[in-house]
Design an enzyme around this catalytic site. Structure first.
Site, PDB file in Angstrom:
ATOM      1  N   ASP A  44      -4.445 -12.859   3.906  1.00  0.00           N
ATOM      2  CA  ASP A  44      -5.545 -12.283   4.685  1.00  0.00           C
ATOM      3  C   ASP A  44      -6.913 -12.520   4.048  1.00  0.00           C
ATOM      4  OD1 ASP A  44      -4.561 -10.607   2.723  1.00  0.00           O
ATOM      5  OD2 ASP A  44      -4.469  -8.819   3.971  1.00  0.00           O
TER       6      ASP A  44
ATOM      7  N   HIS B 139       0.819  -1.228   0.000  1.00  0.00           N
ATOM      8  CA  HIS B 139       0.000   0.000   0.000  1.00  0.00           C
ATOM      9  C   HIS B 139       0.849   1.273   0.000  1.00  0.00           C
ATOM     10  CE1 HIS B 139      -3.623  -2.272   0.546  1.00  0.00           C
ATOM     11  NE2 HIS B 139      -3.247  -2.760   1.719  1.00  0.00           N
TER      12      HIS B 139
ATOM     13  N   HIS C  51      -6.138  -7.390  -0.207  1.00  0.00           N
ATOM     14  CA  HIS C  51      -6.303  -5.965  -0.511  1.00  0.00           C
ATOM     15  C   HIS C  51      -5.582  -5.621  -1.813  1.00  0.00           C
ATOM     16  CE1 HIS C  51      -6.563  -6.322   3.945  1.00  0.00           C
ATOM     17  NE2 HIS C  51      -7.599  -5.532   3.759  1.00  0.00           N
TER      18      HIS C  51
ATOM     19  N   ASP D 283      -2.516 -10.934  -1.994  1.00  0.00           N
ATOM     20  CA  ASP D 283      -3.068 -10.357  -0.765  1.00  0.00           C
ATOM     21  C   ASP D 283      -4.515  -9.935  -1.048  1.00  0.00           C
ATOM     22  OD1 ASP D 283      -2.016  -8.873   1.996  1.00  0.00           O
ATOM     23  OD2 ASP D 283      -3.651  -7.795   1.008  1.00  0.00           O
TER      24      ASP D 283
END
Ligand SMILES: [Zn+2]
Length: 355
Positions: free
Chosen positions: A260, A136, A175, A173
């Protein structure tokens, strides 16, 4: 190179594992999900692994020039200044303590240690179990628990030192890796492929975000709604990840490995099983062996339930260290799924994809 424990097994190179107790030193305040216990669980896991299959490496800190390939000078200075305070709040989710900057330097530099060992022919492939995570982090902005964009810094290192231009980054991931996408958005030599929950944090990663200018098609987003799981992930691997990777023909494969989206991880609404994540690891390594002499380094991103994090990491390490002939075919997705249909419809402007 700082290889502490290095074995060759019948001429087969070991899988490198980069992990260090210093990755425990970065602490977020309160009951934050991105906590040192994640690395503690992986330290415990890796201590129990068969030594003949793995080589343990220690990280070195990334230097300023390596950081500046991805981040602005002012931003690096801002993060460095966090060493002088007990707590620096960088964003609603992201903070730094006195030792976070040095830990983040080791996280970014640790991935580079693994790249160098792969390219020196000392390990076959590798896993970097580092924190803080990176995907991120933007050029001048910390967010989503991330300080420096470890995987983007790694791709730039391959270019600078090895002349390896064509790098594929597979981000599984849950996200979307907004920072990684932004860094490579107009770069036709870097392929960024992400599967993620959408709509969800950080908000980017729609299927229509495909890259810009000559780089159109080298950003491949597979947005999947809450409730998605093994069928969508396996369908996307078969119909999107594999054909795009083959046509792009990377010289090195990097993975933003977050777990996740696991069915036992409360961080997201995805329900991916350990078996499907294991299939992703096997399929990714198979692509690396087919396309780029097996050169593949995975970098830890998310994964917040320590039990499923360690379980998925163990399974991925078993795949990465298996002989060529081990593993067998990927599980069948079962059905073609509507969200992958949408991605195929958009990306077939740029790639030959099965209908
Ligand atoms: Zn994540």
């Amino acid at each position: 190179l700082p290889i502490l424990n290095f074995f060759r097994r019948n001429g087969v190179l070991p899988t490198g594992i980069l992990i260090d107790e210093r990755f425990l030193d970065h602490r977020n305040p309160g009951r934050h999900p991105e906590r040192p216990e994640r690395i503690a669980a992986l330290l415990e896991l890796t201590r129990g692994l068969a030594p003949e299959r793995f080589a343990f490496l220690k990280p070195r800190p990334a230097d300023q020039e390596e950081l500046l390939a991805v981040h602005s000078e002012a931003y690096v200075e801002e993060i460095a200044a966090s060493r002088d305070r007990d707590l620096t709040i960088l964003d609603p989710d992201t903070s730094a303590g006195r030792r976070s900057y040095d830990t983040a330097l080791l996280a970014a530099g640790g991935v580079l240690t693994l790249l160098d060992a792969v390219l020196a022919g000392e390990i076959a492939n590798g896993f970097a179990f580092v924190r803080p995570p990176g995907h991120h982090a933007e050029r001048d902005r910390a967010m989503g628990f991330c300080l420096f964009n470890n995987v983007a810094i790694a791709a730039e290192h391959l270019r600078r030192w090895y002349g390896i231009l064509r790098v594929m980054i597979l981000d599984w991931d849950v996200h979307h890796g907004n920072g990684t996408q932004a860094h490579f958005y107009d770069d036709p030599d870097a392929l960024y492929v992400s599967l993620h929950q959408f709509p969800f944090y950080p908000g980017t990663g729609a299927a229509g975000e495909v890259g810009k200018g000559e780089a159109q098609g080298t950003t491949v987003n597979v947005p999947l709604r809450a409730g998605a799981g093994d069928p969508e992930y396996l369908d996307a691997f078969r119909r999107v990840v594999e054909p795009v990777a083959r046509q792009f023909a990377p010289q090195f494969l990097l993975v933003s490995a977050g777990w996740d989206g696991h069915e036992n991880d409360p961080m997201s609404g995805h329900r991916v099983s350990t078996a499907a994540y294991t299939a992703f690891a096997r399929g990714t390594l198979a692509l690396a062996r087919e396309l780029c002499d097996g050169r593949c380094v995975a970098v830890l991103e998310g994964g917040y339930t320590t039990a499923s994090l360690a379980e998925c990491a163990a399974a991925a390490l078993a795949e990465f260290s298996a002989d060529d002939e081990a593993g067998g075919p990927l599980p069948e997705p079962g059905a073609e799924t509507p969200p992958v249909d949408e991605v195929v419809a958009i990306q077939k402007r740029f790639w030959e994809l099965p209908a």
